[in-house]
Motif scaffolding. Structure first.
Motif, PDB file in Angstrom:
ATOM      1  N   PHE A   1      -2.000  10.053  11.130  1.00  0.00           N
ATOM      2  CA  PHE A   1      -3.244  10.817  11.230  1.00  0.00           C
ATOM      3  C   PHE A   1      -3.717  10.780  12.669  1.00  0.00           C
ATOM      4  O   PHE A   1      -3.731   9.718  13.294  1.00  0.00           O
ATOM      5  N   ASP A   2      -4.098  11.952  13.177  1.00  0.00           N
ATOM      6  CA  ASP A   2      -4.610  12.022  14.543  1.00  0.00           C
ATOM      7  C   ASP A   2      -6.124  12.258  14.492  1.00  0.00           C
ATOM      8  O   ASP A   2      -6.560  13.379  14.179  1.00  0.00           O
ATOM      9  N   PRO A   3      -6.917  11.230  14.797  1.00  0.00           N
ATOM     10  CA  PRO A   3      -8.376  11.393  14.671  1.00  0.00           C
ATOM     11  C   PRO A   3      -8.960  12.338  15.719  1.00  0.00           C
ATOM     12  O   PRO A   3     -10.111  12.758  15.600  1.00  0.00           O
ATOM     13  N   ASP A   4      -8.158  12.692  16.735  1.00  0.00           N
ATOM     14  CA  ASP A   4      -8.692  13.620  17.746  1.00  0.00           C
ATOM     15  C   ASP A   4      -8.798  15.047  17.208  1.00  0.00           C
ATOM     16  O   ASP A   4      -9.696  15.795  17.574  1.00  0.00           O
ATOM     17  N   ASN A   5      -7.839  15.415  16.352  1.00  0.00           N
ATOM     18  CA  ASN A   5      -7.898  16.803  15.849  1.00  0.00           C
ATOM     19  C   ASN A   5      -7.811  16.902  14.325  1.00  0.00           C
ATOM     20  O   ASN A   5      -7.806  18.000  13.770  1.00  0.00           O
TER      21      ASN A   5
ATOM     22  N   LEU B   1      -3.209  15.561   9.687  1.00  0.00           N
ATOM     23  CA  LEU B   1      -2.663  14.561   8.760  1.00  0.00           C
ATOM     24  C   LEU B   1      -1.205  14.904   8.469  1.00  0.00           C
ATOM     25  O   LEU B   1      -0.873  16.059   8.187  1.00  0.00           O
ATOM     26  N   HIS B   2      -0.353  13.893   8.521  1.00  0.00           N
ATOM     27  CA  HIS B   2       1.056  14.063   8.184  1.00  0.00           C
ATOM     28  C   HIS B   2       1.278  13.316   6.872  1.00  0.00           C
ATOM     29  O   HIS B   2       1.112  12.091   6.815  1.00  0.00           O
ATOM     30  N   ALA B   3       1.602  14.042   5.825  1.00  0.00           N
ATOM     31  CA  ALA B   3       1.694  13.403   4.504  1.00  0.00           C
ATOM     32  C   ALA B   3       2.937  13.864   3.772  1.00  0.00           C
ATOM     33  O   ALA B   3       3.416  14.993   3.973  1.00  0.00           O
TER      34      ALA B   3
ATOM     35  N   SER C   1      -2.658  27.215   3.269  1.00  0.00           N
ATOM     36  CA  SER C   1      -1.610  27.373   4.294  1.00  0.00           C
ATOM     37  C   SER C   1      -2.186  27.638   5.685  1.00  0.00           C
ATOM     38  O   SER C   1      -1.535  27.348   6.682  1.00  0.00           O
ATOM     39  N   ARG C   2      -3.385  28.200   5.741  1.00  0.00           N
ATOM     40  CA  ARG C   2      -3.977  28.493   7.060  1.00  0.00           C
ATOM     41  C   ARG C   2      -4.126  27.213   7.887  1.00  0.00           C
ATOM     42  O   ARG C   2      -4.140  27.254   9.103  1.00  0.00           O
ATOM     43  N   TRP C   3      -4.229  26.078   7.206  1.00  0.00           N
ATOM     44  CA  TRP C   3      -4.485  24.806   7.878  1.00  0.00           C
ATOM     45  C   TRP C   3      -3.229  23.969   8.034  1.00  0.00           C
ATOM     46  O   TRP C   3      -3.279  22.828   8.477  1.00  0.00           O
ATOM     47  N   VAL C   4      -2.090  24.575   7.607  1.00  0.00           N
ATOM     48  CA  VAL C   4      -0.822  23.846   7.678  1.00  0.00           C
ATOM     49  C   VAL C   4      -0.151  24.154   9.010  1.00  0.00           C
ATOM     50  O   VAL C   4       0.047  25.310   9.368  1.00  0.00           O
ATOM     51  N   LYS C   5       0.204  23.086   9.733  1.00  0.00           N
ATOM     52  CA  LYS C   5       0.879  23.282  11.019  1.00  0.00           C
ATOM     53  C   LYS C   5       2.388  23.372  10.813  1.00  0.00           C
ATOM     54  O   LYS C   5       3.061  24.189  11.415  1.00  0.00           O
ATOM     55  N   GLU C   6       2.901  22.525   9.943  1.00  0.00           N
ATOM     56  CA  GLU C   6       4.358  22.439   9.796  1.00  0.00           C
ATOM     57  C   GLU C   6       4.709  21.882   8.420  1.00  0.00           C
ATOM     58  O   GLU C   6       3.987  21.039   7.890  1.00  0.00           O
ATOM     59  N   ILE C   7       5.819  22.351   7.907  1.00  0.00           N
ATOM     60  CA  ILE C   7       6.302  21.867   6.604  1.00  0.00           C
ATOM     61  C   ILE C   7       7.730  21.394   6.790  1.00  0.00           C
ATOM     62  O   ILE C   7       8.518  22.062   7.480  1.00  0.00           O
ATOM     63  N   SER C   8       8.077  20.294   6.156  1.00  0.00           N
ATOM     64  CA  SER C   8       9.492  19.935   6.148  1.00  0.00           C
ATOM     65  C   SER C   8      10.010  20.117   4.719  1.00  0.00           C
ATOM     66  O   SER C   8       9.378  19.734   3.749  1.00  0.00           O
ATOM     67  N   ILE C   9      11.161  20.742   4.629  1.00  0.00           N
ATOM     68  CA  ILE C   9      11.628  21.223   3.317  1.00  0.00           C
ATOM     69  C   ILE C   9      13.138  21.033   3.227  1.00  0.00           C
ATOM     70  O   ILE C   9      13.837  21.162   4.228  1.00  0.00           O
ATOM     71  N   ILE C  10      13.602  20.706   2.030  1.00  0.00           N
ATOM     72  CA  ILE C  10      15.061  20.583   1.852  1.00  0.00           C
ATOM     73  C   ILE C  10      15.579  21.854   1.180  1.00  0.00           C
ATOM     74  O   ILE C  10      15.027  22.308   0.175  1.00  0.00           O
TER      75      ILE C  10
ATOM     76  N   LEU D   1      10.107  27.984  -5.023  1.00  0.00           N
ATOM     77  CA  LEU D   1      11.377  28.699  -5.191  1.00  0.00           C
ATOM     78  C   LEU D   1      12.195  28.811  -3.911  1.00  0.00           C
ATOM     79  O   LEU D   1      13.255  29.434  -3.901  1.00  0.00           O
ATOM     80  N   THR D   2      11.713  28.190  -2.825  1.00  0.00           N
ATOM     81  CA  THR D   2      12.479  28.259  -1.576  1.00  0.00           C
ATOM     82  C   THR D   2      13.106  26.916  -1.208  1.00  0.00           C
ATOM     83  O   THR D   2      13.930  26.852  -0.296  1.00  0.00           O
ATOM     84  N   GLY D   3      12.682  25.839  -1.879  1.00  0.00           N
ATOM     85  CA  GLY D   3      13.217  24.519  -1.561  1.00  0.00           C
ATOM     86  C   GLY D   3      12.205  23.463  -1.965  1.00  0.00           C
ATOM     87  O   GLY D   3      11.117  23.795  -2.446  1.00  0.00           O
ATOM     88  N   VAL D   4      12.577  22.204  -1.761  1.00  0.00           N
ATOM     89  CA  VAL D   4      11.648  21.126  -2.108  1.00  0.00           C
ATOM     90  C   VAL D   4      10.870  20.743  -0.853  1.00  0.00           C
ATOM     91  O   VAL D   4      11.466  20.313   0.143  1.00  0.00           O
ATOM     92  N   ILE D   5       9.565  20.921  -0.894  1.00  0.00           N
ATOM     93  CA  ILE D   5       8.733  20.510   0.232  1.00  0.00           C
ATOM     94  C   ILE D   5       8.698  18.981   0.231  1.00  0.00           C
ATOM     95  O   ILE D   5       8.394  18.360  -0.809  1.00  0.00           O
ATOM     96  N   LEU D   6       9.048  18.404   1.374  1.00  0.00           N
ATOM     97  CA  LEU D   6       9.083  16.939   1.446  1.00  0.00           C
ATOM     98  C   LEU D   6       7.843  16.391   2.144  1.00  0.00           C
ATOM     99  O   LEU D   6       7.274  15.383   1.723  1.00  0.00           O
ATOM    100  N   GLU D   7       7.455  17.052   3.230  1.00  0.00           N
ATOM    101  CA  GLU D   7       6.309  16.571   4.016  1.00  0.00           C
ATOM    102  C   GLU D   7       5.570  17.759   4.592  1.00  0.00           C
ATOM    103  O   GLU D   7       6.141  18.846   4.711  1.00  0.00           O
ATOM    104  N   ALA D   8       4.327  17.521   4.960  1.00  0.00           N
ATOM    105  CA  ALA D   8       3.568  18.582   5.641  1.00  0.00           C
ATOM    106  C   ALA D   8       2.607  17.957   6.634  1.00  0.00           C
ATOM    107  O   ALA D   8       2.139  16.821   6.442  1.00  0.00           O
ATOM    108  N   LYS D   9       2.333  18.734   7.693  1.00  0.00           N
ATOM    109  CA  LYS D   9       1.277  18.351   8.635  1.00  0.00           C
ATOM    110  C   LYS D   9       0.190  19.404   8.511  1.00  0.00           C
ATOM    111  O   LYS D   9       0.475  20.609   8.659  1.00  0.00           O
ATOM    112  N   PHE D  10      -1.015  18.972   8.239  1.00  0.00           N
ATOM    113  CA  PHE D  10      -2.109  19.946   8.108  1.00  0.00           C
ATOM    114  C   PHE D  10      -3.412  19.315   8.581  1.00  0.00           C
ATOM    115  O   PHE D  10      -3.550  18.095   8.622  1.00  0.00           O
ATOM    116  N   TYR D  11      -4.348  20.204   8.933  1.00  0.00           N
ATOM    117  CA  TYR D  11      -5.592  19.740   9.534  1.00  0.00           C
ATOM    118  C   TYR D  11      -6.652  19.452   8.482  1.00  0.00           C
ATOM    119  O   TYR D  11      -6.895  20.281   7.596  1.00  0.00           O
TER     120      TYR D  11
END
Ligand SMILES: Cc1cc2nc3c(=O)[nH]c(=O)nc-3n(C[C@H](O)[C@H](O)[C@H](O)COP(=O)(O)OP(=O)(O)OC[C@H]3O[C@@H](n4cnc5c(N)ncnc54)[C@H](O)[C@@H]3O)c2cc1C
Length: 446
Positions: free
Chosen positions: A78-82, A85-87, A138-147, A174-184
Motif C-alpha cells: 500500500f502506498d499512503p502517498d497516493n 493498494l496492491h491486493a 475499473s476506473r480506479w484500477v491501475k493494473e491487473i495480473s492475470i493468468i 471469461l478472459t483468464g483468472v485474475i490473480l492480483e490487482a493494483k487500484f486506488y
C-alpha cells in the motif's frame, strides 16, 4: 512434486448456486491458487470458471468446474502517498474496509454488499451509488495480473495490453483468472456520512431528487414496487457525502443470519404490500431531512441480514437489473412498471440508481441513464414476463446486467452490448473460449 498434487488442494462435488439460488449446477469446486497449480489446471484442458464469493446473482460464476480464488487473499502493498493498494484477487472488500477505513481510506467504488472479492469486483466491473460521478470499479484500477489459457501470467492496464484490460474488466471471468490487482483507494476525512433523505410521490419526483442532488457523491432510491397509477415510482431517495472531522472509528455491523430456507409461500403479496407501506411511511416528512450515518448503514443495509436470499425459499429468485439511456428512462421505467403491474407479479425489492458516462470496457453494464434492479421470486409466469420486459428494454436502447442475469437470450445480449462481437473475437483468438466457460457464457455464446 507431481502435477496433480500441486493442482488441487481440495475439491468438492455438489450442487452450487450463486446469490439468487437459481440456477443450480452440479459441479466440482477446486482450490488451486499457486501459480504452478493453476498452470497445470490449465494444462489439463478441461474448461472452468474462476469464482469469487458467489455474490453474483445468476450463472456467470457457475459451471461444471469452478476454481475458487478466495484462498488467494493477501494484501501485498500500500502506498499512503497516493492510496494505491496492491491486493490478491481473493481479498474481500470487507477486509479492505476493516484495514483501511481506520487509516482514512475508503473504496473508490463499492457495490451494495461488502462481501465480494477484488477479482469479482473487476470481473463484473461493479458500480456503486457514485457511478454518476466516479464511474465503475475499473476506473480506479491501475493494473491487473492475470493468468491466461497457456499458463502465462501477464499484467495489463489501459496502456499495457489494453485489449485484454478492456475485455477483462466486466468480462465475467471469461478472459483468464485474475490473480492480483493494483487500484486506488479514496481518501476520506471521516467514517461518518451526512445523509439527506427525501420521500417522493412518484417516479418524476424521484428523478427530480436525483437531479437536485446530483453533485452529492452518493445517491440511491428505494422504490415502492407495489405502488400503482399516479403513485408508480414513489420511493425513498437518499444521498450522502463523507463528513469532515477525522472520526475513523469504523465499527463494522454484525449480521443476523437466516439459519434455514424459508418456505416458498413466506414471500407473498400481503407481506410485500405490508412491508412497502411501512417502509415508505416510516419516513414521515415529504420534505428532505438530514442525519448522520455510518458506512455500513449507508452502503450495506442488506448485509445486516446474512443469507437473506434464503427468505425466497429453495426455488430462489431472480434480480432483473436493467438500465436505459437517460432520455428513455422516465417513459421506459413507467412502461416497464405498468407491464409488471398487469402481470400480477410484484418485485420484492426495487432499487433505482443514476448512472454517468459509459466506459470503454467491452461488457461493462453502466451507460448514462437510470438503472432499476428488481428482485422477483421464481414463480409461474415470471420468465414470460421477463421476456416481455426484455423487448421493452431492448427497444429503448437499454441492457441487462450480466452479473445479475440467469436467463436472457443471445439476441438480448447482442442488442444491449455492442462490444460483445469484439469480446467473442478476442476470446476466440486467444483460446479463452475453450478454457473459461460458465453456464452463462454457453447460453449467451460469449
Ligand atoms: C446484496 C448484493 C448487492 C449488490 N450490489 C451491487 C451493486 O450495487 N453494484 C454492482 O455492480 N453489483 C452489485 N452486486 C453484485 C456483485 O457486486 C457482483 O456480482 C460481484 O462480481 C460479486 O463478486 P464475487 O467475489 O462474489 O464474485 P462471484 O459472484 O463469485 O463471481 C462473479 C463474476 O466474477 C468472476 N470472477 C470472480 N473472481 C474472479 C477472478 N479472480 N478472476 C476472474 N474472474 C473472476 C466470476 O467468474 C463471475 O463471472 C450485489 C450483490 C449482492 C449480493
Amino acid at each position: 512434486m507431481g502435477e496433480s498434487a500441486s493442482v488441487i488442494m481440495r475439491q468438492k462435488v455438489r450442487d452450487f448456486s450463486a446469490w439468487g439460488r437459481y440456477p443450480r449446477v452440479h459441479g466440482e469446486l477446486v482450490y488451486g491458487v499457486s501459480p504452478e497449480g493453476l498452470a497445470s489446471l490449465l494444462k489439463s484442458g478441461d474448461p472452468f470458471i474462476p469464482l469469487g464469493n458467489r455474490r453474483s446473482y445468476g450463472d456467470s460464476a457457475l459451471a461444471a468446474r469452478m476454481l475458487d480464488v478466495r484462498p488467494c487473499n493477501y494484501m501485498l502493498d500500500f502506498d499512503p502517498d497516493n492510496g494505491l493498494l496492491h491486493a490478491q484477487a481473493g481479498v474481500l472488500l470487507s477486509d479492505i474496509l476493516e484495514t483501511f477505513v481506520p487509516r482514512g481510506w475508503f473504496l473508490p467504488v463499492t457495490p451494495g454488499t461488502k462481501h465480494v472479492t477484488v477479482g469479482g469486483a473487476i470481473a463484473s466491473d461493479v458500480h456503486g451509488k457514485n457511478h454518476h460521478l466516479d464511474g465503475c470499479f475499473s476506473r480506479w484500477v491501475k493494473e491487473i495480473s492475470i493468468i491466461l489459457p497457456g499458463g502465462q501470467v501477464v499484467s495489463c492496464s489501459r496502456s499495457k495490453k489494453p485489449e485484454l484490460f478492456l475485455a477483462t474488466c466486466g468480462g465475467q471471468g471469461l478472459t483468464g483468472v485474475i490473480l492480483e490487482a493494483k487500484f486506488y483507494l479514496k481518501k476520506i476525512d471521516s467514517c461518518l456520512l451526512k445523509q439527506v433523505t427525501v420521500r417522493t410521490n412518484n417516479l418524476m419526483e424521484t428523478f427530480d431528487a436525483f437531479e437536485q442532488y446530483r453533485n452529492m457523491p452518493y445517491s440511491v432510491a428505494w422504490i415502492d414496487g407495489t405502488a400503482k397509477g399516479p403513485k408508480t415510482g414513489r420511493g425513498i431517495f437518499t444521498s450522502a457525502s463523507f463528513m469532515k472531522g477525522g472520526d475513523f472509528d469504523y465499527r463494522p455491523h454484525g449480521s443476523m443470519d437466516i439459519p434455514v430456507d424459508f418456505p416458498t409461500f413466506f414471500m407473498n403479496k400481503a407481506l410485500l404490500s405490508g412491508f412497502n407501506f411501512l417502509y415508505y411511511h416510516r419516513t414521515q416528512e415529504r420534505v428532505s431531512y438530514q442525519q448522520v450515518v455510518d458506512i455500513d448503514t449507508f452502503f450495506y443495509p442488506l448485509d445486516r441480514i446474512g443469507q437473506w436470499n434464503r427468505l425466497y425459499g429453495r426455488r430462489g429468485f431472480v434480480q432483473y437489473h436493467f438500465i436505459l439511456p437517460k432520455r428513455q428512462s422516465l417513459d421506459g421505467i413507467l412502461e416497464i412498471m405498468r407491464e409488471i403491474d398487469r402481470s400480477g407479479i410484484s418485485p420484492y425489492l426495487a432499487v433505482l440508481k443514476l448512472y454517468g458516462m459509459e466506459n470503454r470496457n467491452l461488457l461493462s453494464f453502466p451507460l448514462e441513464g437510470y438503472g432499476l434492479a428488481l428482485d422477483f421470486k421464481i414463480q409461474k409466469g415470471l420468465f414470460d414476463l421477463l421476456d416481455r420486459l426484455d423487448n421493452k428494454v431492448a427497444a429503448r436502447g437499454g441492457r441487462l446486467y450480466l452479473t445479475k442475469d440467469s436467463r436472457m437470450n443471445r439476441k438480448m445480449v447482442e442488442k444491449g452490448y455492442p462490444g460483445v462481437w469484439q469480446f467473442r473475437r478476442f476470446r476466440r483468438s486467444h483460446d479463452m473460449d475453450k478454457m473459461f466457460q460458465s453456464l452463462q457464457s454457453r447460453r449467451l455464446g460469449l
